[in-house]
Every structure is written in structure tokens, then in C-alpha cells.
Design a protein around this motif. Sequence first.
Motif, short mmCIF file in Angstrom:
data_model
loop_
_atom_site.label_atom_id
_atom_site.label_comp_id
_atom_site.label_asym_id
_atom_site.label_seq_id
_atom_site.Cartn_x
_atom_site.Cartn_y
_atom_site.Cartn_z
N GLY A 260 0.75 -1.16 0.07
CA GLY A 260 0.11 0.05 0.10
C GLY A 260 0.83 1.26 0.17
N GLN A 261 1.87 1.09 0.10
CA GLN A 261 3.05 2.32 0.38
C GLN A 261 4.53 1.74 0.45
OE1 GLN A 261 1.34 5.13 3.14
NE2 GLN A 261 3.63 6.47 3.41
N LYS A 262 5.29 2.53 0.22
CA LYS A 262 6.75 2.04 0.25
C LYS A 262 7.23 1.76 1.54
CE LYS A 262 8.71 4.15 -3.96
NZ LYS A 262 9.82 4.95 -4.63
N GLN A 263 7.77 0.79 1.46
CA GLN A 263 8.41 0.33 2.84
C GLN A 263 9.87 -0.31 2.74
OE1 GLN A 263 6.13 0.01 5.42
NE2 GLN A 263 4.34 0.56 4.14
N GLN A 264 10.67 -0.48 3.71
CA GLN A 264 12.20 -0.92 3.64
C GLN A 264 12.25 -1.60 4.95
OE1 GLN A 264 15.42 1.99 2.52
NE2 GLN A 264 16.67 0.11 2.46
N GLY A 265 12.74 -2.73 4.89
CA GLY A 265 13.01 -3.36 5.81
C GLY A 265 13.66 -4.80 5.71
N THR A 266 13.59 -5.70 6.39
CA THR A 266 14.12 -7.25 6.13
C THR A 266 12.77 -8.04 5.90
OG1 THR A 266 15.69 -6.78 7.65
CG2 THR A 266 15.27 -9.14 7.06
N LEU A 267 13.06 -8.64 4.68
CA LEU A 267 11.82 -9.68 4.10
C LEU A 267 12.23 -10.99 4.52
CD1 LEU A 267 9.24 -10.16 2.51
CD2 LEU A 267 10.71 -10.23 0.44
N ALA A 268 11.74 -11.74 5.52
CA ALA A 268 11.74 -13.06 5.85
C ALA A 268 10.96 -14.03 4.75
CB ALA A 268 11.20 -13.52 7.02
N ILE A 269 11.57 -14.90 4.33
CA ILE A 269 10.86 -15.94 3.56
C ILE A 269 10.72 -17.10 4.27
CG2 ILE A 269 10.94 -17.35 1.41
CD1 ILE A 269 10.45 -14.38 0.89
N LYS A 270 9.71 -17.80 4.56
CA LYS A 270 9.49 -19.14 5.42
C LYS A 270 9.02 -20.10 4.79
CE LYS A 270 9.40 -15.67 9.46
NZ LYS A 270 8.38 -15.30 10.73
N TYR A 271 9.41 -21.30 5.10
CA TYR A 271 8.49 -22.58 4.59
C TYR A 271 7.39 -22.80 5.85
CZ TYR A 271 7.65 -27.44 4.09
OH TYR A 271 7.42 -28.74 3.65
N ALA A 272 6.09 -22.79 5.70
CA ALA A 272 5.28 -22.81 6.59
C ALA A 272 4.18 -23.97 6.59
CB ALA A 272 4.24 -21.53 6.66
N GLY A 273 4.70 -25.29 6.36
CA GLY A 273 4.14 -26.61 6.27
C GLY A 273 3.53 -26.98 4.91
N ALA A 274 2.83 -27.66 4.82
CA ALA A 274 1.99 -28.33 3.46
C ALA A 274 0.99 -29.10 3.71
CB ALA A 274 3.22 -29.14 2.85
N ASP A 275 0.13 -28.95 2.39
CA ASP A 275 -0.98 -29.61 2.26
C ASP A 275 -0.89 -31.24 2.60
OD1 ASP A 275 -3.43 -31.07 0.72
OD2 ASP A 275 -4.05 -28.98 0.65
N GLU A 276 -1.85 -31.78 3.20
CA GLU A 276 -1.36 -33.21 3.13
C GLU A 276 -1.33 -34.04 2.06
OE1 GLU A 276 -6.30 -34.51 4.01
OE2 GLU A 276 -4.70 -34.30 5.76
N ARG A 277 -1.92 -33.44 0.80
CA ARG A 277 -2.07 -34.15 -0.39
C ARG A 277 -0.83 -33.97 -1.10
NH1 ARG A 277 -7.28 -31.00 -2.81
NH2 ARG A 277 -6.14 -29.19 -1.56
N THR A 278 0.34 -33.07 -0.44
CA THR A 278 1.47 -32.73 -1.27
C THR A 278 2.28 -34.07 -1.39
OG1 THR A 278 1.51 -30.57 -0.05
CG2 THR A 278 3.49 -31.24 -1.25
N MET A 279 3.08 -34.07 -2.85
CA MET A 279 3.61 -35.08 -3.23
C MET A 279 4.91 -34.88 -3.31
SD MET A 279 0.71 -36.59 -5.93
CE MET A 279 1.72 -37.91 -6.52
N LEU A 280 5.90 -35.92 -3.45
CA LEU A 280 7.30 -35.55 -3.79
C LEU A 280 7.56 -35.08 -5.18
CD1 LEU A 280 9.04 -38.92 -2.57
CD2 LEU A 280 8.39 -36.79 -1.28
N LEU A 281 8.50 -34.43 -5.56
CA LEU A 281 8.63 -33.66 -7.12
C LEU A 281 9.79 -34.33 -7.63
CD1 LEU A 281 8.03 -31.32 -8.98
CD2 LEU A 281 9.69 -30.15 -7.85
N PHE A 282 9.04 -35.04 -8.79
CA PHE A 282 10.24 -35.80 -9.72
C PHE A 282 10.15 -35.04 -11.05
CE2 PHE A 282 9.42 -39.36 -6.87
CZ PHE A 282 10.55 -40.17 -6.94
N ILE A 283 11.19 -35.03 -11.67
CA ILE A 283 11.28 -34.33 -13.04
C ILE A 283 11.95 -35.45 -13.86
CG2 ILE A 283 12.34 -32.33 -14.51
CD1 ILE A 283 10.37 -31.57 -12.52
N GLY A 284 11.10 -35.98 -14.61
CA GLY A 284 11.48 -37.05 -15.43
C GLY A 284 11.64 -38.19 -14.28
N ASN A 285 13.06 -38.80 -14.23
CA ASN A 285 13.31 -39.82 -13.18
C ASN A 285 13.89 -39.23 -12.07
OD1 ASN A 285 12.07 -41.95 -14.53
ND2 ASN A 285 13.80 -42.30 -16.03
#
Length: 482
Positions: A260-285
Amino acid sequence: MAHHDLDDALSSLAFFRKYAVHLDAASFPVLTANRRGKKTTDREILLFGDSHSWGQGSPDYDGESWYSVHQPFPYNKGYFSRLKQYFERKLSLYPLSVIPFLSNEVERKSGLFRQTDFAIASTPAAKGFYAPFAHRDQATAHLGYLAEEQKFGSAMAVITPESGLDGTLSAECSIRMLSAARKIYIALVVGRHGAKLICDLQMPYYYSKPSGYPKVYRISDGRHIELTAPEAEIIDTSAVQIDTYTPTDPQEQVYCIDYGQKQQGTLAIKYAGADERTMLLFIGNELLADKPALLCRGIVFDANSVRNFAMGGHTTGQWLGDGTLSFHGESYPHIDEILSYVPFTPTLAVIQAPIVNEYLQQTPLDKFRLHLEAVVDKLSRHLNTDNVRQTDVLVFTTPGDQTIDFLGAASAEIRYADYYEAAKKFCLDRRYGFINFHQFFTDAVNMGYIDHELLFDDSIHPSPYVNEFIAKGLQNAIDLLW
């Protein structure tokens, strides 16, 4: 304001009164609305021209070859380079973006942060935010670094938790902002692997937090689509949560968090759990993540950009791909390709009319005007569904051919003067801004104020003095309008 500054301001206004038209609020409705509406984000400023706008002939120019005729040397000091730097200072544009995500300004706190190359998973809905990897085109060869600047590529951070001594799972990093920004654009790959992400911007107490913010959007074809739970949730005035789980194959998404307006500070990026349906990620094999993961391409702050797409040896028709050969290769739709790398409707187009190339090709005057009209209409209609003009235009001229203007050489049938007049009439008819630098320099020579030898680097490229003068003139015009 110092006395000499006032003199300079009055001189620039006197100059515009004689050599410019339509430098007024009515002719620049987009800039006027931006200024009055306090808009500080999503501003794409596009600069167009020919080899004059490469910076050829500018101070300390040493270019004897080029990587692409559509890409100026990054260190050139031409008038567009000066103008870009001026915009960056005047508008306080954020200095850089966090691409790839694991850059120097990111500090890992906990969890696994692995960088890898991961092919673009799908055609992005926010296409203009991505580099040529996503478009599968030849833009790097055509546009060079301009197609990759501030864009998301194949580099990606895989963010997953790790077990602590107490059995907890966590992953977190922090990004120290280098300047103030209102919006955070974060590119994520969503899908069946996706975990929940928290973005938490911690600011000093003296930064205002407007009521009703933050808001979260997904970007699609230049539009901000506001999100609600469960896809996005507002945790408090500084933090939001985005769920990157979808029951689909991996997809590229760009999210916007608007404070909503300019801000400056420290941005935290956090892992916050997962949906129970979440699967492992394969790309090809290959197993890319053995537990729910956040896949992040990077972050862009505010989505403001100033880029110089000058095209040496091209006419306006060749910018459009009119089928004629330029002096540097085959014809193709340059403007269409450029717009593939523009995420929002351009705010402003500054166009150096490529008169030298129009003259050398002897483009019929009606075609020249039609090509100019097609260029600006394409820009204004890009990602613009309202069918209302959304791009302001400032056209200007540069000196033409020294041998014809000052040394008595014969002219072709369609004269330089005809093209200059056609460019001016186009702006008068369409109510676009126009500055006739060519006429000013011609008058200055004819009145004995300057030696015409000081206006040219060679017979058709402007000198260092001309580059500096035009740069100051364009900066003064921007100060007047924005």
C-alpha cells in the motif's frame, strides 16, 4: 532553488516554447494520472530510436562492433543512457532484483536452500516477467541483455525443511532490502509438490502501514487478480501466506504482495508446512525434492523498468517487420518481440524518430506516418483490455546529414525536411509530445552560435555535445511532465 537553477529552468521553458509542442498535462494523461495518483510501481518506460540512440558518437564511445544491433553497449554515455540514469534517480527505482534467489543479499537462517536449473514448467501467465527460457524464442540473439534484465530464468531455489534437534522442521531466510519498495513480486513454481510460503516484511516503526494492506495478487496477462483464502491469507500487517500446492503439473506463477505504500526493512521467507496431499517432486526420473518444497525463481521489487531498444539501421516500418531489409539484416516484428518482455502496458514511450534511415530508404511520407501510428498503437494496446490510451508518447528529432544540411550536397526526392515535418505533424494530429532538436541545432549554426563540425561524430551521427544537450533537454521535459 539557486539563482542559476532558476535561470536554467526559464531557459528550458523558453526552448520548449520555440522547439516543442504538446508538452502539457492533457497530452500526457498517463504521466499526469500517475503523478496525481501517487503511482510508484508497474511503470515500464521504453526508449526507441536508431544508431543515434545506441550512443554512437557519445562521450568516450569506442564501439567498433556490436553483439546485437538492437542492444546498445551497456557502458555507453548517449542521451538515452543519461535519461535512464536520470529516471532511476528521479523515481527512486529499486536498484536490483533478487535473481536468482540465492544471491548475496539473501541470508539463510535455517533449512535447505539448494540452487538448481529447472526448465520453465509451463507458459507463464505473467509472461513479461520471464527471460527467453520461458518464451523459447531467439530474443537473446536479437535483444541481448535487454531480454534478460530483471527477468526470471531457469535458475531456481529449492527451499525445504530439515529436522532440528527437537524434531521440528523449518526453513527460513532473510533478505535485507536495499531501498524502499511498495510491491514484492515473487515467482514460484506451484503444483503437487508445493508447500506453504510466508513472506514477512519487518519494517522500522516509523514506516506507515496503510489500512487494508497488505494485499496479495496473482499476475495474469498484465492484470492483478486479488487472492483470498485458502490460496493466500493475510497473517498481519506485515506478513502473508501463499499456498503453492495445486493438484496439477508444475506451473509458473508470479505473485504480488502490495503493502500500500513504500516500505524498507528485512523480508523473511519462511516455509510454513504443506497440504496433506502434497507429493514428492520428480522431474523425469530425477527426484528434485524428497519432501514438500517451495520452488522460487526470485523476487522483483516494484516492477519498474527503463530500457533502450534502439535499433541501428532500421526504419519504423522495419521495427514492425514490414518485410523490407534494414541495413543490418532481415525484417521481423521487433516491436512484438520486445513487448513479450514487457509485463504491463508501457507507461511512457520516448521515440527518437529514425529520420536518417527513413531518408536513406526513401520511405513514402504516408507510410512513415502510418508506421509511427502502428508503433504507438501497439505499445498502448499491449495488455490493455480497456481500449483506452494507456501509453504516453514523446517523439524527438536529432541532426540529420551534415553534407546535405551544411555542405551543399544534393538531396534525394523526399527531403530530410519532409520527414521532420511529417514527424511533427503526426504528433500535432495525435496530440503527442514533440521536441525538434534538429531545428534547434540548425538554427544555432545559421545564427553563428556553433560550428556545425561540432555537431557530428561522422556525417550522420551526433557528436558528444549533441548527446549531452539532448540528454539535458529530455531530462528537463521529464521534470516538466512527471
